[in-house]
Design a protein around this motif. Structure first.
Motif, PDB file in Angstrom:
ATOM      1  N   ILE A   6      39.753  83.287 -13.674  1.00  0.00           N
ATOM      2  CA  ILE A   6      39.590  84.469 -14.515  1.00  0.00           C
ATOM      3  C   ILE A   6      40.768  85.403 -14.250  1.00  0.00           C
ATOM      4  CG2 ILE A   6      38.139  86.458 -15.028  1.00  0.00           C
ATOM      5  CD1 ILE A   6      35.753  84.757 -14.023  1.00  0.00           C
ATOM      6  N   GLU A   7      41.447  85.806 -15.321  1.00  0.00           N
ATOM      7  CA  GLU A   7      42.565  86.728 -15.218  1.00  0.00           C
ATOM      8  C   GLU A   7      42.279  87.945 -16.087  1.00  0.00           C
ATOM      9  OE1 GLU A   7      46.569  85.047 -15.376  1.00  0.00           O
ATOM     10  OE2 GLU A   7      45.645  83.067 -15.483  1.00  0.00           O
ATOM     11  N   HIS A   8      42.483  89.129 -15.511  1.00  0.00           N
ATOM     12  CA  HIS A   8      42.297  90.370 -16.258  1.00  0.00           C
ATOM     13  C   HIS A   8      43.114  91.475 -15.609  1.00  0.00           C
ATOM     14  CE1 HIS A   8      40.481  93.497 -18.661  1.00  0.00           C
ATOM     15  NE2 HIS A   8      40.192  94.154 -17.549  1.00  0.00           N
ATOM     16  N   ASP A   9      43.872  92.148 -16.414  1.00  0.00           N
ATOM     17  CA  ASP A   9      44.615  93.321 -15.964  1.00  0.00           C
ATOM     18  C   ASP A   9      45.456  93.036 -14.718  1.00  0.00           C
ATOM     19  OD1 ASP A   9      45.411  95.965 -16.368  1.00  0.00           O
ATOM     20  OD2 ASP A   9      43.775  96.792 -15.146  1.00  0.00           O
ATOM     21  N   GLY A  10      46.085  91.867 -14.713  1.00  0.00           N
ATOM     22  CA  GLY A  10      46.964  91.499 -13.605  1.00  0.00           C
ATOM     23  C   GLY A  10      46.267  90.980 -12.364  1.00  0.00           C
ATOM     24  N   ARG A  11      44.977  90.786 -12.431  1.00  0.00           N
ATOM     25  CA  ARG A  11      44.207  90.269 -11.293  1.00  0.00           C
ATOM     26  C   ARG A  11      43.673  88.881 -11.625  1.00  0.00           C
ATOM     27  NH1 ARG A  11      45.850  93.565  -7.354  1.00  0.00           N
ATOM     28  NH2 ARG A  11      45.356  95.714  -7.807  1.00  0.00           N
ATOM     29  N   ARG A  12      43.507  88.056 -10.602  1.00  0.00           N
ATOM     30  CA  ARG A  12      43.028  86.685 -10.785  1.00  0.00           C
ATOM     31  C   ARG A  12      41.962  86.358  -9.752  1.00  0.00           C
ATOM     32  NH1 ARG A  12      48.075  82.734 -10.716  1.00  0.00           N
ATOM     33  NH2 ARG A  12      46.913  81.592 -12.278  1.00  0.00           N
ATOM     34  N   VAL A  13      40.883  85.732 -10.228  1.00  0.00           N
ATOM     35  CA  VAL A  13      39.799  85.285  -9.350  1.00  0.00           C
ATOM     36  C   VAL A  13      39.473  83.845  -9.720  1.00  0.00           C
ATOM     37  CG1 VAL A  13      37.402  85.641  -8.642  1.00  0.00           C
ATOM     38  CG2 VAL A  13      38.852  87.615  -9.159  1.00  0.00           C
ATOM     39  N   LEU A  14      39.409  82.992  -8.725  1.00  0.00           N
ATOM     40  CA  LEU A  14      38.986  81.617  -8.948  1.00  0.00           C
ATOM     41  C   LEU A  14      37.500  81.532  -8.621  1.00  0.00           C
ATOM     42  CD1 LEU A  14      39.491  78.673  -9.644  1.00  0.00           C
ATOM     43  CD2 LEU A  14      40.259  78.304  -7.284  1.00  0.00           C
ATOM     44  N   VAL A  15      36.701  81.298  -9.667  1.00  0.00           N
ATOM     45  CA  VAL A  15      35.262  81.146  -9.526  1.00  0.00           C
ATOM     46  C   VAL A  15      34.993  79.650  -9.601  1.00  0.00           C
ATOM     47  CG1 VAL A  15      33.002  81.748 -10.475  1.00  0.00           C
ATOM     48  CG2 VAL A  15      34.894  83.383 -10.615  1.00  0.00           C
ATOM     49  N   SER A  16      34.582  79.071  -8.504  1.00  0.00           N
ATOM     50  CA  SER A  16      34.568  77.615  -8.360  1.00  0.00           C
ATOM     51  C   SER A  16      33.239  76.938  -8.655  1.00  0.00           C
ATOM     52  CB  SER A  16      34.997  77.253  -6.943  1.00  0.00           C
ATOM     53  OG  SER A  16      34.080  77.848  -6.039  1.00  0.00           O
ATOM     54  N   GLY A  17      32.174  77.698  -8.808  1.00  0.00           N
ATOM     55  CA  GLY A  17      30.877  77.081  -9.059  1.00  0.00           C
ATOM     56  C   GLY A  17      30.516  76.101  -7.957  1.00  0.00           C
ATOM     57  N   ASP A  18      30.021  74.941  -8.362  1.00  0.00           N
ATOM     58  CA  ASP A  18      29.651  73.897  -7.408  1.00  0.00           C
ATOM     59  C   ASP A  18      30.669  72.760  -7.387  1.00  0.00           C
ATOM     60  OD1 ASP A  18      27.377  75.226  -6.624  1.00  0.00           O
ATOM     61  OD2 ASP A  18      26.041  74.119  -7.938  1.00  0.00           O
ATOM     62  N   ALA A  19      31.855  73.020  -7.902  1.00  0.00           N
ATOM     63  CA  ALA A  19      32.874  71.974  -8.000  1.00  0.00           C
ATOM     64  C   ALA A  19      33.305  71.485  -6.617  1.00  0.00           C
ATOM     65  CB  ALA A  19      34.088  72.497  -8.761  1.00  0.00           C
ATOM     66  N   ARG A  20      33.658  70.233  -6.569  1.00  0.00           N
ATOM     67  CA  ARG A  20      34.195  69.641  -5.335  1.00  0.00           C
ATOM     68  C   ARG A  20      35.691  69.942  -5.248  1.00  0.00           C
ATOM     69  NH1 ARG A  20      30.967  66.679  -2.295  1.00  0.00           N
ATOM     70  NH2 ARG A  20      29.036  65.903  -3.187  1.00  0.00           N
ATOM     71  N   SER A  21      36.185  69.963  -4.038  1.00  0.00           N
ATOM     72  CA  SER A  21      37.611  70.246  -3.802  1.00  0.00           C
ATOM     73  C   SER A  21      38.523  69.309  -4.580  1.00  0.00           C
ATOM     74  CB  SER A  21      37.933  70.141  -2.312  1.00  0.00           C
ATOM     75  OG  SER A  21      37.373  71.208  -1.614  1.00  0.00           O
ATOM     76  N   LEU A  31      48.188  73.570 -13.004  1.00  0.00           N
ATOM     77  CA  LEU A  31      48.682  74.948 -13.124  1.00  0.00           C
ATOM     78  C   LEU A  31      49.954  75.170 -12.319  1.00  0.00           C
ATOM     79  CD1 LEU A  31      45.431  77.087 -12.789  1.00  0.00           C
ATOM     80  CD2 LEU A  31      46.861  76.834 -14.818  1.00  0.00           C
ATOM     81  N   SER A  32      50.028  74.541 -11.165  1.00  0.00           N
ATOM     82  CA  SER A  32      51.150  74.753 -10.267  1.00  0.00           C
ATOM     83  C   SER A  32      51.496  73.449  -9.557  1.00  0.00           C
ATOM     84  CB  SER A  32      50.798  75.846  -9.247  1.00  0.00           C
ATOM     85  OG  SER A  32      51.869  76.082  -8.376  1.00  0.00           O
ATOM     86  N   PRO A  33      52.212  72.550 -10.259  1.00  0.00           N
ATOM     87  CA  PRO A  33      52.543  71.253  -9.655  1.00  0.00           C
ATOM     88  C   PRO A  33      53.299  71.403  -8.334  1.00  0.00           C
ATOM     89  CG  PRO A  33      53.078  71.272 -11.994  1.00  0.00           C
ATOM     90  CD  PRO A  33      52.743  72.688 -11.604  1.00  0.00           C
ATOM     91  N   GLY A  34      52.715  70.855  -7.263  1.00  0.00           N
ATOM     92  CA  GLY A  34      53.362  70.883  -5.962  1.00  0.00           C
ATOM     93  C   GLY A  34      53.358  72.220  -5.261  1.00  0.00           C
ATOM     94  N   GLY A  35      52.814  73.247  -5.914  1.00  0.00           N
ATOM     95  CA  GLY A  35      52.832  74.574  -5.306  1.00  0.00           C
ATOM     96  C   GLY A  35      51.437  75.134  -5.116  1.00  0.00           C
ATOM     97  N   SER A  36      51.396  76.370  -4.694  1.00  0.00           N
ATOM     98  CA  SER A  36      50.114  77.022  -4.476  1.00  0.00           C
ATOM     99  C   SER A  36      49.757  77.873  -5.705  1.00  0.00           C
ATOM    100  CB  SER A  36      50.174  77.898  -3.229  1.00  0.00           C
ATOM    101  OG  SER A  36      51.158  78.901  -3.379  1.00  0.00           O
ATOM    102  N   VAL A  37      48.517  78.281  -5.745  1.00  0.00           N
ATOM    103  CA  VAL A  37      48.019  79.155  -6.798  1.00  0.00           C
ATOM    104  C   VAL A  37      47.542  80.429  -6.119  1.00  0.00           C
ATOM    105  CG1 VAL A  37      46.255  79.443  -8.579  1.00  0.00           C
ATOM    106  CG2 VAL A  37      47.345  77.212  -8.258  1.00  0.00           C
ATOM    107  N   GLU A  38      48.128  81.563  -6.510  1.00  0.00           N
ATOM    108  CA  GLU A  38      47.750  82.839  -5.911  1.00  0.00           C
ATOM    109  C   GLU A  38      46.635  83.487  -6.710  1.00  0.00           C
ATOM    110  OE1 GLU A  38      50.559  85.703  -4.479  1.00  0.00           O
ATOM    111  OE2 GLU A  38      52.092  84.159  -4.279  1.00  0.00           O
ATOM    112  N   VAL A  39      45.613  83.930  -5.990  1.00  0.00           N
ATOM    113  CA  VAL A  39      44.509  84.647  -6.615  1.00  0.00           C
ATOM    114  C   VAL A  39      44.156  85.849  -5.747  1.00  0.00           C
ATOM    115  CG1 VAL A  39      43.566  82.597  -7.772  1.00  0.00           C
ATOM    116  CG2 VAL A  39      42.732  83.211  -5.506  1.00  0.00           C
ATOM    117  N   ASP A  40      43.482  86.809  -6.361  1.00  0.00           N
ATOM    118  CA  ASP A  40      43.058  87.987  -5.613  1.00  0.00           C
ATOM    119  C   ASP A  40      41.772  87.742  -4.847  1.00  0.00           C
ATOM    120  OD1 ASP A  40      45.059  90.158  -6.396  1.00  0.00           O
ATOM    121  OD2 ASP A  40      44.521  89.258  -8.321  1.00  0.00           O
ATOM    122  N   ALA A  41      41.019  86.715  -5.277  1.00  0.00           N
ATOM    123  CA  ALA A  41      39.799  86.331  -4.560  1.00  0.00           C
ATOM    124  C   ALA A  41      39.414  84.906  -4.948  1.00  0.00           C
ATOM    125  CB  ALA A  41      38.651  87.290  -4.876  1.00  0.00           C
TER     126      ALA A  41
END
Length: 138
Positions: A6-21, A31-41
């Motif tokens: 979820i992205e809003h007003d320059g902030r990002r939150v990854l809401v993972s539900g019950d998904a497996r890693s 989203l980011s091949p070979g790199g990390s994904v930055e989120v605020d939470a």
């Protein structure tokens, strides 16, 4: 399970539900091949189940805020191994956010552990009012 970035007003939150890693990692790699994904939470997958949270996922997702959504009553989540993985994979100081103070989550409110591993905790202000939740400002 439904997982969302979820992205809003320059902030990002990854809401993972019950998904497996493994599932989350495949999507994040797009989203980011070979790199990390930055989120605020990060909403930690499946209530903090050790079966759903890997070190690889925690290294891929760069954040300082980890949200655990569970009262611990059914499966005694979050698993201690999951919280330990979060603390091992984090970069810098972290905040562990729990929507309930339960036997499983309260152990992480220990001042000695917080100081040694470099993290803070947030719980509902009134332990009996968990249904009111926790407000997090990003």
């Amino acid at each position: 399970s439904i997982a969302m970035l979820i992205e809003h007003d320059g902030r990002r939150v990854l809401v993972s539900g019950d998904a497996r890693s493994t599932v989350l990692l495949k999507s994040l790699e797009k989203l980011s091949p070979g790199g990390s994904v930055e989120v605020d939470a990060l909403h930690v997958p499946h209530h903090g189940s050790k079966a759903n949270v890997s070190i690889d996922l925690l290294k891929k997702v760069k954040t300082s805020r980890y949200m655990f959504s569970t009262n611990g009553s059914s499966h005694h989540h979050p698993d201690q191994e999951t919280v330990a993985r979060v603390l091992k994979a984090k970069q810098g100081h972290a905040t562990l956010i729990f929507n309930y103070r339960s036997d499983e989550s309260a152990v992480w409110d220990d001042p000695g552990l917080k100081d040694h591993f470099g993290y803070d905790t947030i719980y509902p202000e009134d332990p009996g009012a968990a249904s009111k939740g926790v407000v997090i400002e990003l």
